[in-house]
Design an enzyme around this catalytic site. Structure first.
Site, short mmCIF file in Angstrom:
data_model
loop_
_atom_site.label_atom_id
_atom_site.label_comp_id
_atom_site.label_asym_id
_atom_site.label_seq_id
_atom_site.Cartn_x
_atom_site.Cartn_y
_atom_site.Cartn_z
CB SER A 15 -13.27 7.92 28.41
OG SER A 15 -11.94 9.01 27.86
NE ARG A 67 -14.44 27.18 11.70
CZ ARG A 67 -14.06 26.08 11.82
NH1 ARG A 67 -14.24 25.16 12.92
NH2 ARG A 67 -13.66 24.80 11.38
NE ARG A 93 -17.65 23.48 14.36
CZ ARG A 93 -17.15 23.67 13.09
NH1 ARG A 93 -16.81 22.65 12.00
NH2 ARG A 93 -17.49 24.53 11.68
CG LEU A 95 -13.79 27.35 20.90
CD1 LEU A 95 -14.00 26.99 22.02
CD2 LEU A 95 -15.73 26.30 20.00
CG HIS A 111 -3.24 19.26 23.58
ND1 HIS A 111 -4.31 19.62 22.29
CD2 HIS A 111 -1.82 19.16 23.79
CE1 HIS A 111 -3.34 19.40 21.63
NE2 HIS A 111 -2.10 19.25 21.79
N GLY A 145 -5.54 31.91 20.97
CA GLY A 145 -4.45 31.10 19.93
C GLY A 145 -4.63 29.83 20.38
CB VAL A 146 -4.53 26.62 18.23
CG1 VAL A 146 -5.29 24.70 18.78
CG2 VAL A 146 -5.57 27.18 17.65
CG ASP A 147 -4.24 22.49 21.63
OD1 ASP A 147 -5.05 22.47 21.56
OD2 ASP A 147 -3.76 22.39 20.36
C1 GAR Z 1 -8.53 13.42 24.83
O1 GAR Z 1 -7.29 12.58 24.63
C2 GAR Z 1 -8.32 14.56 25.15
O2 GAR Z 1 -6.72 15.18 25.82
C3 GAR Z 1 -8.08 14.90 23.07
O3 GAR Z 1 -9.85 13.96 22.56
C4 GAR Z 1 -9.42 12.99 23.30
C5 GAR Z 1 -10.97 12.66 23.82
O4 GAR Z 1 -10.90 11.73 24.95
N1 GAR Z 1 -8.60 16.38 22.95
C6 GAR Z 1 -7.85 16.54 21.93
O5 GAR Z 1 -7.07 16.55 21.05
C7 GAR Z 1 -8.27 18.56 21.24
N2 GAR Z 1 -7.39 18.46 20.72
P1 GAR Z 1 -12.93 11.15 25.29
O6 GAR Z 1 -13.75 11.73 24.28
O7 GAR Z 1 -12.59 9.90 25.39
O8 GAR Z 1 -12.46 12.40 26.59
#
Ligand code: GAR
Length: 194
Positions: A15, A67, A93, A95, A111, A145-147
């Protein structure tokens, strides 16, 4: 001015990817989405991207022994499409530094929390359990670093008394679909600055 060429990396519904594609099609947008890549062949977003006229391709991580070799395949596809910016949009995934370092400053992520709160998974459940009054989403540059990378934008909303992780996720997604295209447009404009 030429539009920045963007690839969106997904693993699922897409989305956010759809919102990024649509905003890039608007007249005067500083970027266009030219490629969508998924690590999962069953990602619903692939068909949505194709329906919007964007080249979409699965590069299944299970076809690779590690990976980095998967990331080498992603990187080759990105190079072939002449991509300048990457937007991770529900790309689930982790990176490795191999890819992150090659795209330093040119890779964004969204995020579903108000970072630095709740990096990682299950962000909405954790915010509700903690009794937080508000939740939201963050767009940031991707670093090792993640996020953890520099924050480019955030949007927030209240957490309501009967919220479930699902109802909160739905409210936050509305914010995501507005925030991410704006941050990506800013990053695209930055690219063309001398
Ligand atoms: C979103 O809410 C995004 O913020 C989250 O996954 C969803 C994807 O929805 N991302 C994470 O959690 C990344 N760690 P979408 O496929 O409908 O865009």
């Amino acid at each position: 001015m030429a539009k920045a060429r963007v690839a969106v990396l997904i693993s699922g519904a897409g989305s956010n990817m759809a919102a990024l594609i649509d905003a890039g099609l608007a007249p005067g947008a500083p970027y266009e989405v030219v490629l969508v890549l998924s690590n999962r062949p069953d990602a619903g977003g692939l068909a949505i991207a194709e329906a919007k006229g964007v080249t979409a391709r699965a590069i299944d991580h299970r076809d690779f022994s590690d990976r980095e070799s998967h990331e080498r395949a992603l990187h080759a596809a990105l190079g072939k499409a002449d991509v300048q910016l990457i937007a991770l949009a529900g790309y689930m995934r982790l990176l490795t530094p191999w890819l992150v370092d090659r795209w330093e400053g040119r890779m964004l992520n969204i995020h579903p929390s108000l970072l630095p709160l709740y990096p990682g998974l299950d962000t909405h459940a954790r915010a509700i359990t903690a009794g937080d009054a508000e939740a939201g989403c963050t767009v940031h540059r991707v670093t090792r670093g993640v996020d953890e990378g520099p924050i480019l934008g955030q949007a927030r909303c209240p957490i309501l008394p009967d919220d479930t992780p699902e109802s909160l996720a739905e409210r936050v997604k509305v914010l995501e679909h507005d925030l991410y295209p704006r941050c990506l447009a800013d990053a695209a404009r930055d690219l063309s600055r001398p």
